[in-house]
Every structure is written in C-alpha cells, then in structure tokens.
Design an enzyme around this catalytic site. Structure first.
Site, mmCIF file in Angstrom:
data_model
loop_
_atom_site.group_PDB
_atom_site.id
_atom_site.type_symbol
_atom_site.label_atom_id
_atom_site.label_comp_id
_atom_site.label_asym_id
_atom_site.label_seq_id
_atom_site.Cartn_x
_atom_site.Cartn_y
_atom_site.Cartn_z
ATOM 1 N N SER A 61 14.434 -29.240 95.548
ATOM 2 C CA SER A 61 15.241 -29.404 96.768
ATOM 3 C C SER A 61 16.309 -30.493 96.696
ATOM 4 C CB SER A 61 14.333 -29.706 97.945
ATOM 5 O OG SER A 61 13.882 -28.508 98.494
ATOM 6 N N LYS A 64 19.739 -29.317 96.914
ATOM 7 C CA LYS A 64 20.346 -28.907 98.196
ATOM 8 C C LYS A 64 21.475 -29.852 98.608
ATOM 9 C CE LYS A 64 16.061 -26.710 99.729
ATOM 10 N NZ LYS A 64 14.793 -26.872 100.462
ATOM 11 N N TYR A 189 19.893 -19.521 94.271
ATOM 12 C CA TYR A 189 18.978 -20.536 94.814
ATOM 13 C C TYR A 189 17.852 -20.851 93.819
ATOM 14 C CZ TYR A 189 15.511 -22.760 97.793
ATOM 15 O OH TYR A 189 14.573 -23.632 98.300
ATOM 16 N N TYR A 241 11.559 -33.792 104.158
ATOM 17 C CA TYR A 241 10.821 -32.742 104.870
ATOM 18 C C TYR A 241 10.399 -33.256 106.258
ATOM 19 C CZ TYR A 241 10.459 -31.188 99.989
ATOM 20 O OH TYR A 241 10.730 -30.837 98.699
ATOM 21 N N VAL A 259 9.969 -30.530 95.339
ATOM 22 C CA VAL A 259 8.569 -30.278 94.994
ATOM 23 C C VAL A 259 8.294 -30.390 93.486
ATOM 24 C CG1 VAL A 259 8.024 -28.916 97.056
ATOM 25 C CG2 VAL A 259 8.876 -27.759 95.000
#
Ligand code: GLU
Length: 305
Positions: A61, A64, A189, A241, A259
């Site tokens: 992530s 992102k 992705y 998160y 993760v």
C-alpha cells in the site's frame, strides 16, 4: 543517530515477534516476523541504517502514495477527486461496506484499496504495460534507485487470490467510478503492490516528501509542492489504515504502511524514515515498525503536532 537507530531496533524486536505476516496473499506468509530494519535519510541526503534495512520486501500500500501523485499530475486534482473522496473511513483497508452505504459510491479516500484502484484507473498510458512502467519509473526517481522492479511471484500470488479487490473494482465499475477495463486496472494495481523495495528506498521517498517534492540526492524537483502536501495530508489522516488516529497521537508523523511490512514516514523539512518488519498487528501495520517509529519520534521530539 546510529546509536538511536540501534536502540530503536532492539526495542522494536520485542514487538515484531508478536506480529504475524499477512497470510491472505500466500507469497507474503513466507516472511520471517522476527525481521526488523530501519533507515533514515535526511534532507541533505545523509543516511543511517540499522537491522534488516537492506532486506527486500514488497511495497504494497505504500505504492498508493506514488500512484496518487502520478494520477494527480496526469489528470489534475479536480478530476481525480471527482472519483475519490478525501475522508478517513475508520474501516479496514479492504472493506467494501462504504461503497454501498454512501450516496455516490465514491471510495472515501485514495489510501484504501477501493480508492487506490479507482486512482489507478486514472493513470495515463497506452496500456497496462505503459502505465506500470511509468509508475515504476516514478517510484525509481522517488527512491533514487533505478533497479526497482516488481516481484513476479508476489504479483502472481496477489492476482490469483485477489477476490476482494476484484469485488471492489467490479462494484466501482458498475457505479461508474472506474474508467476502462476492470481486469486491466486490477493488473496495474497488483503489479504496483508487488514492487520490491527496501527500508532505504522508502526512507528516500519519505525524505523527498519531507522537502515538499525535492530529491535530497539530486536536488531536482520530482513533484509539485502542492501535490507533496496533498499526499502528506492523506498520510496523516488515512495512511495507517484504521489505526491512523492512534498513530497520530503516539508518533505524530505523516506515514504510509503496507501489508508487506514496510512503513514510509516523513518528517517535514527534516528527514524520511523507512522501516520494515513483516510481522503485522491486527490492523495490518508492522508491529515492530510502529514501535521503532514511536521510539525515534519520541527521542527526537519529531511529532508535527
Ligand atoms: N496488495 C494488498 C491488497 O490489495 C495491499 C494492501 C495493503 O498493503 O494495505 O490487499
């Protein structure tokens, strides 16, 4: 600084072993939860490292942040935020619930999976290969490492088990949020999440953000200042998160976790910090990595609040 990092790793190890690697992506479950590394790069390009700082892991992530910057540079802020919101969710990163319960079905922010998949559909390029190459080349610049590429095994593992991400993407396609072919956006992705980095790479990315978009190594501006500020704000409100609030209280730095066990943190005007520890807590953040950041932030009084 070197002693501080060594002490931070010693302290964090106790917590790292209590974490567990992500198992929902089979390839990630092989990681050793006892690993822990940290790297600091200041805005003059000086660096310090300790522990497993050169062990490779997948960016997950943390990518992102880069994808959002690229999409905003490609399509402009207004267009990107017509497809994705700016609010924290308080839900797990892969949750589908808000897509249906909020009125426009717009994912709430670009740091959750739904938002990141929507953002990926906005990245410019002729085809998926062109788009992933553009994103990798941007990440190489941000990390000042032209060897960065994606891990084929992790990519295949994610792609063959990404049922929930497929559900999110199909839902958003139906709601008119996603542009283009669902499978092509997902392919981008999954590849972007599988990009291999180490703690030094992400510390450099953090240092570039600390200087509002200027590379600490080359002095070149890689991102407009407004976009660097935009992503740092998302890192504070949504980067960890549904533990972003507690992290803001305890560490007080813009940060993004993945993760794979990485956390990229930025100390505005001062430095970037990269940590890696694949043992995750129940929210999906590196259990040891959070403690290393907490230790460093408290000792150096780095909180931005
Ligand atoms: N590839 C992971 C997923 O889609 C990324 C999640 C993360 O690092 O938060 O589930």
């Amino acid at each position: 600084m070197q002693n501080l990092l060594d002490d931070a790793i010693k302290y964090g190890k106790k917590f790292a072993v209590q974490g567990k690697p992500a198992t929902y992506i089979p390839e990630l479950s092989k990681a050793d939860p006892g690993m822990l590394g940290v790297a600091v790069v200041n805005v003059s390009g000086q660096s310090w490292k300790s522990g497993d700082y050169d062990s490779p892991f997948t960016i997950q992530s943390i990518s992102k942040v880069a994808a959002l910057m690229l999409a905003v540079m490609d399509r402009g802020e207004d267009y990107v935020f017509s497809k994705v919101g700016m609010e924290p969710t308080g839900d797990p990163f892969n949750s589908i619930i808000k897509l249906e319960t909020i009125r426009t079905s717009k994912p709430l922010n670009p740091m959750i999976n739904a938002g990141a998949i929507a953002v990926d559909s906005l990245i410019a390029g002729k085809n998926t290969e062109d788009k992933i190459n553009r994103l990798i080349s941007f990440i190489r610049q941000l990390c000042h490492n032209d060897k960065i590429c994606y891990d084929e095994d992790v990519y295949k593992s994610e792609s063959s088990t990404g049922f929930r991400n497929r559900a999110l993407a199909n839902f958003m396609k139906d709601a008119g949020i996603i542009e283009g072919e669902v499978e092509e956006v997902l392919d981008l992705y999954f590849k972007q999440c599988s990009i291999k980095v180490n703690a030094v790479d992400i510390a450099l990315m953090g240092a570039t953000l600390a200087e509002d978009g200027i590379s600490p190594i080359t002095g070149k501006r890689l991102i407009p200042r407004s976009i660097a500020r935009l992503v740092k704000t998302f890192m504070v409100t949504c980067g960890m998160y549904d533990a972003s609030g507690e992290f803001a209280v305890r560490v007080g730095l813009p940060a993004k976790s993945g993760v794979g066990g990485g956390i990229m943190a930025t100390v505005p005007g001062k430095m970037g910090i990269g940590v890696f520890g694949p043992g995750l807590d129940e929210k999906g953040n590196s259990a040891g990595g959070i403690k290393v950041l907490e230790y460093i932030s408290n000792k150096l009084d780095l909180s931005i609040f």
